[in-house]
Design an enzyme around this catalytic site. Sequence first.
Site, PDB file in Angstrom:
ATOM      1  CE  LYS A   1      -1.933  -1.198   3.920  1.00  0.00           C
ATOM      2  NZ  LYS A   1      -1.226  -2.475   4.198  1.00  0.00           N
TER       3      LYS A   1
ATOM      4  NE  ARG B   1      -4.434  -1.380  10.165  1.00  0.00           N
ATOM      5  CZ  ARG B   1      -3.391  -0.808   9.564  1.00  0.00           C
ATOM      6  NH1 ARG B   1      -3.482   0.374   9.026  1.00  0.00           N
ATOM      7  NH2 ARG B   1      -2.251  -1.452   9.472  1.00  0.00           N
TER       8      ARG B   1
ATOM      9  NE  ARG C   1       7.208  -2.115   6.334  1.00  0.00           N
ATOM     10  CZ  ARG C   1       5.869  -2.120   6.410  1.00  0.00           C
ATOM     11  NH1 ARG C   1       5.145  -1.692   5.381  1.00  0.00           N
ATOM     12  NH2 ARG C   1       5.263  -2.578   7.482  1.00  0.00           N
TER      13      ARG C   1
ATOM     14  NE  ARG D   1       6.052   0.144  10.481  1.00  0.00           N
ATOM     15  CZ  ARG D   1       4.923  -0.115   9.849  1.00  0.00           C
ATOM     16  NH1 ARG D   1       4.751   0.308   8.603  1.00  0.00           N
ATOM     17  NH2 ARG D   1       3.970  -0.783  10.448  1.00  0.00           N
TER      18      ARG D   1
ATOM     19  NE  ARG E   1       1.974  -4.674  11.438  1.00  0.00           N
ATOM     20  CZ  ARG E   1       3.194  -4.497  10.912  1.00  0.00           C
ATOM     21  NH1 ARG E   1       4.260  -4.935  11.533  1.00  0.00           N
ATOM     22  NH2 ARG E   1       3.322  -3.865   9.769  1.00  0.00           N
TER      23      ARG E   1
HETATM   24  P1  ADP Z   1       1.117  -1.757   7.773  1.00  0.00           P
HETATM   25  O1  ADP Z   1       0.837  -1.009   6.522  1.00  0.00           O
HETATM   26  O2  ADP Z   1       2.441  -2.428   7.762  1.00  0.00           O
HETATM   27  O3  ADP Z   1       0.002  -2.641   8.208  1.00  0.00           O
HETATM   28  P2  ADP Z   1       0.659   0.730   9.232  1.00  0.00           P
HETATM   29  O4  ADP Z   1       1.824   1.631   9.130  1.00  0.00           O
HETATM   30  O5  ADP Z   1      -0.530   1.018   8.397  1.00  0.00           O
HETATM   31  O6  ADP Z   1       1.202  -0.753   8.999  1.00  0.00           O
HETATM   32  O7  ADP Z   1       0.169   0.643  10.733  1.00  0.00           O
HETATM   33  C1  ADP Z   1       1.069   0.389  11.801  1.00  0.00           C
HETATM   34  C2  ADP Z   1       0.280   0.249  13.095  1.00  0.00           C
HETATM   35  O8  ADP Z   1      -0.381   1.488  13.393  1.00  0.00           O
HETATM   36  C3  ADP Z   1      -0.839  -0.783  13.072  1.00  0.00           C
HETATM   37  O9  ADP Z   1      -0.377  -2.098  13.391  1.00  0.00           O
HETATM   38  C4  ADP Z   1      -1.783  -0.224  14.155  1.00  0.00           C
HETATM   39  O10 ADP Z   1      -1.294  -0.484  15.452  1.00  0.00           O
HETATM   40  C5  ADP Z   1      -1.674   1.273  13.922  1.00  0.00           C
HETATM   41  N1  ADP Z   1      -2.665   1.764  12.937  1.00  0.00           N
HETATM   42  C6  ADP Z   1      -2.405   2.327  11.715  1.00  0.00           C
HETATM   43  N2  ADP Z   1      -3.535   2.667  11.085  1.00  0.00           N
HETATM   44  C7  ADP Z   1      -4.557   2.303  11.909  1.00  0.00           C
HETATM   45  C8  ADP Z   1      -5.966   2.369  11.814  1.00  0.00           C
HETATM   46  N3  ADP Z   1      -6.587   2.864  10.721  1.00  0.00           N
HETATM   47  N4  ADP Z   1      -6.702   1.900  12.864  1.00  0.00           N
HETATM   48  C9  ADP Z   1      -6.126   1.401  13.970  1.00  0.00           C
HETATM   49  N5  ADP Z   1      -4.792   1.294  14.118  1.00  0.00           N
HETATM   50  C10 ADP Z   1      -4.004   1.740  13.102  1.00  0.00           C
HETATM   51  P1  ADP Z   2       2.226  -1.814   3.236  1.00  0.00           P
HETATM   52  O1  ADP Z   2       2.227  -0.313   3.178  1.00  0.00           O
HETATM   53  O2  ADP Z   2       1.048  -2.429   2.550  1.00  0.00           O
HETATM   54  O3  ADP Z   2       2.413  -2.338   4.628  1.00  0.00           O
HETATM   55  P2  ADP Z   2       4.797  -1.588   1.817  1.00  0.00           P
HETATM   56  O4  ADP Z   2       4.441  -0.799   0.619  1.00  0.00           O
HETATM   57  O5  ADP Z   2       5.550  -0.896   2.901  1.00  0.00           O
HETATM   58  O6  ADP Z   2       3.497  -2.329   2.414  1.00  0.00           O
HETATM   59  O7  ADP Z   2       5.642  -2.843   1.327  1.00  0.00           O
HETATM   60  C1  ADP Z   2       6.253  -3.757   2.255  1.00  0.00           C
HETATM   61  C2  ADP Z   2       7.660  -4.124   1.769  1.00  0.00           C
HETATM   62  O8  ADP Z   2       7.553  -4.916   0.600  1.00  0.00           O
HETATM   63  C3  ADP Z   2       8.503  -2.894   1.395  1.00  0.00           C
HETATM   64  O9  ADP Z   2       9.833  -3.124   1.832  1.00  0.00           O
HETATM   65  C4  ADP Z   2       8.414  -2.827  -0.124  1.00  0.00           C
HETATM   66  O10 ADP Z   2       9.629  -2.341  -0.686  1.00  0.00           O
HETATM   67  C5  ADP Z   2       8.166  -4.285  -0.530  1.00  0.00           C
HETATM   68  N1  ADP Z   2       7.232  -4.404  -1.645  1.00  0.00           N
HETATM   69  C6  ADP Z   2       6.145  -3.640  -1.919  1.00  0.00           C
HETATM   70  N2  ADP Z   2       5.529  -4.055  -3.048  1.00  0.00           N
HETATM   71  C7  ADP Z   2       6.229  -5.137  -3.496  1.00  0.00           C
HETATM   72  C8  ADP Z   2       6.091  -6.017  -4.627  1.00  0.00           C
HETATM   73  N3  ADP Z   2       5.092  -5.882  -5.514  1.00  0.00           N
HETATM   74  N4  ADP Z   2       7.011  -6.994  -4.750  1.00  0.00           N
HETATM   75  C9  ADP Z   2       8.020  -7.159  -3.851  1.00  0.00           C
HETATM   76  N5  ADP Z   2       8.202  -6.367  -2.775  1.00  0.00           N
HETATM   77  C10 ADP Z   2       7.320  -5.369  -2.591  1.00  0.00           C
END
Ligand code: ADP
Ligand code: ADP
Length: 214
Positions: free
Chosen positions: A13, A88, A127, A161, A172
């Site tokens: 994302k 979410r 990541r 992170r 998660r």
């Molecule tokens: P990822 O994309 O890897 O799932 P995020 O950066 O979106 O992680 O979120 C990291 C953490 O922040 C989540 O595990 C949760 O604890 C919190 N968080 C982020 N967005 C939300 C949301 N919309 N509602 C509740 N908690 C959230």
């Molecule tokens: P999200 O925001 O959904 O948690 P990220 O965009 O941060 O996910 O992606 C998670 C990790 O995977 C990052 O290190 C990113 O560089 C890698 N990644 C994202 N998209 C792809 C893909 N299509 N193929 C391989 N690795 C990817």
Amino acid sequence: MNIILLGPPGAGKGTQAQRLVERHGMKQLSTGDMLRAAVKAGTPVGLKAKAIMEAGELVSDEIVSALIGDELDAMPTGTGAIFDGYPRTAPQAASLEAILASRGRALDHVIELEVNEDALVERITGRYTCAACGKGYHDTFEQPAVAGTCDKCGSHEFKRRPDDNEETVRTRMAEYRAKTAPILPIYEARGIVSRVDGMADMDAVTGAIEAILV
Ligand code: ADP
Ligand code: ADP
Ligand code: ZN
């Protein structure tokens, strides 16, 4: 144009949102980024969120919806929003409707990144991001062109992170399955959901999203 990028942790994302920002001048609204900034700044919201985030659980609906409303208010009305990591839960989806309506905005697309869960642990544990500009990288899948130097801003500082470890990722993913995936039918009923193969390489995923947005 206002869109939601939906998918489990590591689906891509943030990666795709950053690309849409660069290509279309949209704004990425990532509640995860907002919460991490609040934790770093030690605000009351940050103090509440820190331990919850480290455990991989969800921060309260009220907190994240308030953050989203504030960010939208700070945006020019003509700038499109990319919701990344929000909503979410069902209550967050309902709040988003009200938040958008009261600002004269509407949702155009909900784009679900479909990924194989087994791949997500590897994505998450590899990541990292540029500490200066936030550009995302991966140990295996997206390395900087020059090792140790950010492609976008030239910084040599990177960060990982605290919640990007295997144990938290499992929590998660379970949260995603239990609370986030069930909101899709709301949007499906409105005919605004598109699915993209998130296992494809990053450029192919971007292409598929672009094809939805035209
Ligand atoms: P990822 O994309 O890897 O799932 P995020 O950066 O979106 O992680 O979120 C990291 C953490 O922040 C989540 O595990 C949760 O604890 C919190 N968080 C982020 N967005 C939300 C949301 N919309 N509602 C509740 N908690 C959230
Ligand atoms: P999200 O925001 O959904 O948690 P990220 O965009 O941060 O996910 O992606 C998670 C990790 O995977 C990052 O290190 C990113 O560089 C890698 N990644 C994202 N998209 C792809 C893909 N299509 N193929 C391989 N690795 C990817
Ligand atoms: Zn950078």
